[in-house]
Design a protein around this motif. Structure first.
Motif, PDB file in Angstrom:
ATOM      1  N   GLU A  44      60.738  -7.994 118.698  1.00 36.89           N
ATOM      2  CA  GLU A  44      59.699  -7.978 117.682  1.00 36.89           C
ATOM      3  C   GLU A  44      60.207  -8.619 116.389  1.00 36.89           C
ATOM      4  OE1 GLU A  44      56.402  -6.626 118.205  1.00 36.89           O
ATOM      5  OE2 GLU A  44      57.279  -7.001 120.189  1.00 36.89           O
ATOM      6  N   ARG A  49      57.669 -10.020 113.584  1.00 37.30           N
ATOM      7  CA  ARG A  49      56.689  -8.946 113.483  1.00 37.30           C
ATOM      8  C   ARG A  49      57.381  -7.669 113.025  1.00 37.30           C
ATOM      9  NH1 ARG A  49      54.825 -11.452 118.439  1.00 37.30           N
ATOM     10  NH2 ARG A  49      56.116  -9.991 119.657  1.00 37.30           N
ATOM     11  N   ALA A  75      53.061  -4.166 115.821  1.00 38.39           N
ATOM     12  CA  ALA A  75      51.919  -4.939 115.328  1.00 38.39           C
ATOM     13  C   ALA A  75      50.848  -5.029 116.400  1.00 38.39           C
ATOM     14  CB  ALA A  75      52.379  -6.335 114.911  1.00 38.39           C
ATOM     15  N   ARG A  78      50.094  -7.673 119.880  1.00 40.29           N
ATOM     16  CA  ARG A  78      51.358  -8.204 120.398  1.00 40.29           C
ATOM     17  C   ARG A  78      51.392  -8.268 121.921  1.00 40.29           C
ATOM     18  NH1 ARG A  78      54.399  -4.705 122.789  1.00 40.29           N
ATOM     19  NH2 ARG A  78      56.358  -5.800 122.422  1.00 40.29           N
TER      20      ARG A  78
END
Length: 427
Positions: A44, A49, A75, A78
């Protein structure tokens, strides 16, 4: 209850480790939690993110229990989270954009207020371990490593213990196998001894007649069951002649043995009572049929006078006798008739022949000549085998002939071969 937003893995990892340490989670659990968080969030952060860490101290299922709830929120949009069952510490609850670990703890009030002292923005500007000696985080990592090594050492020790137990078990199984093999061998020897004694009990007593040699070979279709329907009987009549009965009762096993014994006993009784040879087969049929209507047997009766060499044969559906002369010529002695249990039983006539010193007389059952299912071919091969072995000692001839005849066996059957030879004239 606290929410913090993270944009990089190192501060998130340190925060989770501090949190776990503050709640006095075991080093093994703490290490597993930190590794699980890192596994889930590294990709991530690399994709840019952020990840939200939510922590909460909750009451457990009873008044004295507590639970630390650690939640990661990702998020939206995703994509679906990867399977979490393979994480070092599997999550207890999941949704499309979050994962939660609910870990039982035994925390003090000071510990429960620890998370409230963390910066709300999740930054790393503060002292990672406020109020604690320098090097505490390093010590925590070392504790986690020691816990991992301890678990590994425990697994290695358990593996060694299991290998030792397995080796002992294998040794015990091997010893038991050896004992069973020895016991099986003892049973086989005992079984063979019993079968040999049973076979010997069915044989007539050996005969010693001046000027005459006798030898026999018997081979059951099933080597584990030496009894069958092929039997013979020989005895000397009051007038000095030799009587021989060869029987092949239908079937195999104990029932056929019983039937063959009944035939030989009936024939012996009638012969010793002085009944003419030609009438004995029909009389045997009349005696036995009321006792066992299903009995069927082929029978060959032979009477040989050692003093004169005169041979008499009565036949009831049995293969003919073979005579091999001392000059090598051979022919079968055909006598027509029907066996016990057949329609119109009895020998149609008595065949007379002369046996000279050095001649070889072979009496047998069809298991000798029909091992390849062709009686005519078998009779030709029997003549050839008899010629090959005629010069041997008589005691070896029946078994040698049987070995040649059974070089190829397409149809296993009980086999009996009996050889007679006059060596000299009496008187």
């Amino acid at each position: 209850m606290t929410d913090r937003l993270f944009h990089a893995l190192p501060p998130l990892r340190r925060t989770v480790r501090r949190l776990a340490h503050a709640y006095q989670l075991p080093a093994e659990v703490r290490g597993r939690l930190v590794l699980s968080v890192a596994d889930l969030t590294d990709s991530e952060f690399q994709a840019g993110r952020p990840v939200t860490l939510h922590t909460a101290h909750e009451a457990g299922t009873d008044a004295d229990s507590h639970v630390l709830a650690v939640t990661l929120r990702f998020a939206k949009g995703r994509g679906t989270l990867a399977a979490t069952t393979d994480l070092p510490l599997p999550a207890t609850q999941s949704s499309p954009d979050s994962l939660t670990w609910r870990i039982p703890v035994s925390a003090t009030q000071e510990d429960r207020s620890f998370s409230s002292r963390l910066p709300a923005d999740g930054s790393t500007r503060y002292e990672p371990w406020p109020g604690r000696p320098a090097g505490t985080e390093t010590q925590a990592i070392e504790e986690e490593l020691r816990a991992a090594f301890a678990q590994t050492d425990g697994l290695v020790a358990e593996h060694r213990r299991l290998k030792h137990e397995l080796a002992e078990t294998n040794a015990g199984v091997l010893a038991l196998y050896v004992q069973l093999e020895e016991r099986d061998e003892q049973l086989r020897r005992a079984h063979g001894q019993i079968l040999q004694e049973l076979e010997d009990a069915l044989r007539p007593q050996p005969l010693s007649l001046d000027g005459l040699e006798l030898a026999v070979h018997y081979e059951p279709a099933d080597p584990n069951a030496p009894t069958g329907g092929d039997l013979y009987d020989w005895f000397r009549l009051p007038d000095g002649t030799l009587h021989i009965t060869v029987v092949d009762a239908l079937g195999h096993g104990v029932r056929s043995t019983r039937n063959a014994l009944n035939v030989t006993h009936a024939v012996r009784t009638l012969a010793l009572e002085g009944h003419p040879l030609q009438s004995i087969l029909a009389s045997t049929h009349e005696i036995l049929m009321p006792l066992d209507p299903e009995l069927m047997a082929t029978v060959l009766l032979a009477r040989l006078d050692p003093a004169t060499g005169q041979l008499q044969l009565a036949n009831g559906s049995h293969p003919p006798a073979l005579v091999l002369r001392s000059d090598g010529t051979a022919h079968y002695l055909e006598a027509r008739g029907r066996g016990i249990g057949f329609p119109l039983p009895g020998s149609e006539k008595v065949l007379h022949a002369g046996i000279e010193p050095g001649d070889l007389l072979i009496l047998y059952t069809d298991g000798l000549t029909e091992s390849r299912r062709d009686p005519c071919e078998g009779e030709i091969r029997l003549i050839e085998a008899s010629r090959r072995h005629a010069a041997r000692p008589l005691a070896e001839i029946p078994s040698s002939i049987a070995a040649d005849m059974h070089a190829v066996v397409l149809h296993a059957d009980d086999t009996l071969a009996l050889a007679i030879r006059i060596t000299s004239r009496e008187g």
